[in-house]
Motif scaffolding. Sequence first.
Motif, PDB file in Angstrom:
ATOM      1  N   UNK A   1       0.832  -1.213   0.000  1.00 32.77           N
ATOM      2  CA  UNK A   1       0.000   0.000   0.000  1.00 32.77           C
ATOM      3  C   UNK A   1       0.862   1.257   0.000  1.00 32.77           C
ATOM      4  N   UNK A   2       1.968   1.206   0.739  1.00 33.33           N
ATOM      5  CA  UNK A   2       2.873   2.353   0.765  1.00 33.33           C
ATOM      6  C   UNK A   2       3.473   2.571  -0.623  1.00 33.33           C
ATOM      7  N   UNK A   3       3.853   1.480  -1.291  1.00 39.69           N
ATOM      8  CA  UNK A   3       4.406   1.598  -2.643  1.00 39.69           C
ATOM      9  C   UNK A   3       3.355   2.168  -3.600  1.00 39.69           C
ATOM     10  N   UNK A   4       2.108   1.702  -3.472  1.00 43.91           N
ATOM     11  CA  UNK A   4       1.032   2.242  -4.306  1.00 43.91           C
ATOM     12  C   UNK A   4       0.836   3.734  -4.034  1.00 43.91           C
ATOM     13  N   UNK A   5       0.822   4.095  -2.749  1.00 45.42           N
ATOM     14  CA  UNK A   5       0.636   5.505  -2.384  1.00 45.42           C
ATOM     15  C   UNK A   5       1.796   6.351  -2.909  1.00 45.42           C
ATOM     16  N   UNK A   6       3.019   5.824  -2.811  1.00 50.97           N
ATOM     17  CA  UNK A   6       4.171   6.574  -3.335  1.00 50.97           C
ATOM     18  C   UNK A   6       4.068   6.737  -4.847  1.00 50.97           C
ATOM     19  N   UNK A   7       3.582   5.695  -5.541  1.00 51.20           N
ATOM     20  CA  UNK A   7       3.427   5.789  -6.990  1.00 51.20           C
ATOM     21  C   UNK A   7       2.365   6.836  -7.344  1.00 51.20           C
ATOM     22  N   UNK A   8       1.251   6.812  -6.632  1.00 51.30           N
ATOM     23  CA  UNK A   8       0.195   7.808  -6.866  1.00 51.30           C
ATOM     24  C   UNK A   8       0.726   9.207  -6.577  1.00 51.30           C
ATOM     25  N   UNK A   9       1.469   9.340  -5.483  1.00 55.07           N
ATOM     26  CA  UNK A   9       2.050  10.636  -5.113  1.00 55.07           C
ATOM     27  C   UNK A   9       3.008  11.117  -6.203  1.00 55.07           C
ATOM     28  N   UNK A  10       3.872  10.223  -6.665  1.00 58.11           N
ATOM     29  CA  UNK A  10       4.842  10.610  -7.698  1.00 58.11           C
ATOM     30  C   UNK A  10       4.110  11.012  -8.983  1.00 58.11           C
ATOM     31  N   UNK A  11       3.057  10.271  -9.333  1.00 54.89           N
ATOM     32  CA  UNK A  11       2.295  10.603 -10.534  1.00 54.89           C
ATOM     33  C   UNK A  11       1.629  11.975 -10.386  1.00 54.89           C
ATOM     34  N   UNK A  12       1.034  12.229  -9.231  1.00 56.89           N
ATOM     35  CA  UNK A  12       0.373  13.523  -9.014  1.00 56.89           C
ATOM     36  C   UNK A  12       1.378  14.667  -9.006  1.00 56.89           C
ATOM     37  N   UNK A  13       2.541  14.433  -8.383  1.00 54.13           N
ATOM     38  CA  UNK A  13       3.580  15.469  -8.363  1.00 54.13           C
ATOM     39  C   UNK A  13       4.053  15.745  -9.783  1.00 54.13           C
ATOM     40  N   UNK A  14       4.234  14.678 -10.577  1.00 59.94           N
ATOM     41  CA  UNK A  14       4.673  14.871 -11.964  1.00 59.94           C
ATOM     42  C   UNK A  14       3.616  15.636 -12.755  1.00 59.94           C
ATOM     43  N   UNK A  15       2.339  15.303 -12.538  1.00 60.20           N
ATOM     44  CA  UNK A  15       1.270  16.025 -13.229  1.00 60.20           C
ATOM     45  C   UNK A  15       1.249  17.498 -12.795  1.00 60.20           C
ATOM     46  N   UNK A  16       1.391  17.725 -11.495  1.00 56.76           N
ATOM     47  CA  UNK A  16       1.385  19.108 -11.001  1.00 56.76           C
ATOM     48  C   UNK A  16       2.575  19.881 -11.546  1.00 56.76           C
TER      49      UNK A  16
END
Length: 156
Positions: free
Chosen positions: A89-104
Amino acid sequence: MRPRWWFMDIFPDPMLVLVQLAPFLVLLSGLHVILFKPTLDYLEARQAATDGARAEAARLQGSSGAALDRYEQALTAARAEIAELRASRRAEANAVHARRVAQARAAAEAETRAAVERLRGEVETARTELPGRARTLAADMAERVLGRPLSREAGA
């Protein structure tokens, strides 16, 4: 009178012994039936109950020890599963976070590029319009200072 022998003084009279022995034996048999046998039966039953209880306690302790071992193994397995789930779950959350940061970041860079382009356009517009406005403004200021209109031919 009978002769007294020396050993007769040591040994008691056999008839007296028989007369005293009969009530003693009757008393012993009565005590055996009334007191000794029930007491011995009670003590044997209590010993059997104690032995049975100890055996049952040992059996229960063994089964509870086995159950405790199974519980601890299950708990260890559950903890490992939870740690694995938490890591995934932490890896999934980090992936989502990285994707959102990249989009932002991409959105911010796009806005920055658009703002830079807009500013460049405004700078170019200002460069083309500024000399004409500066001349007009200078002429207006000169007319106010002088208090008379300037000839347009001298300024042009």
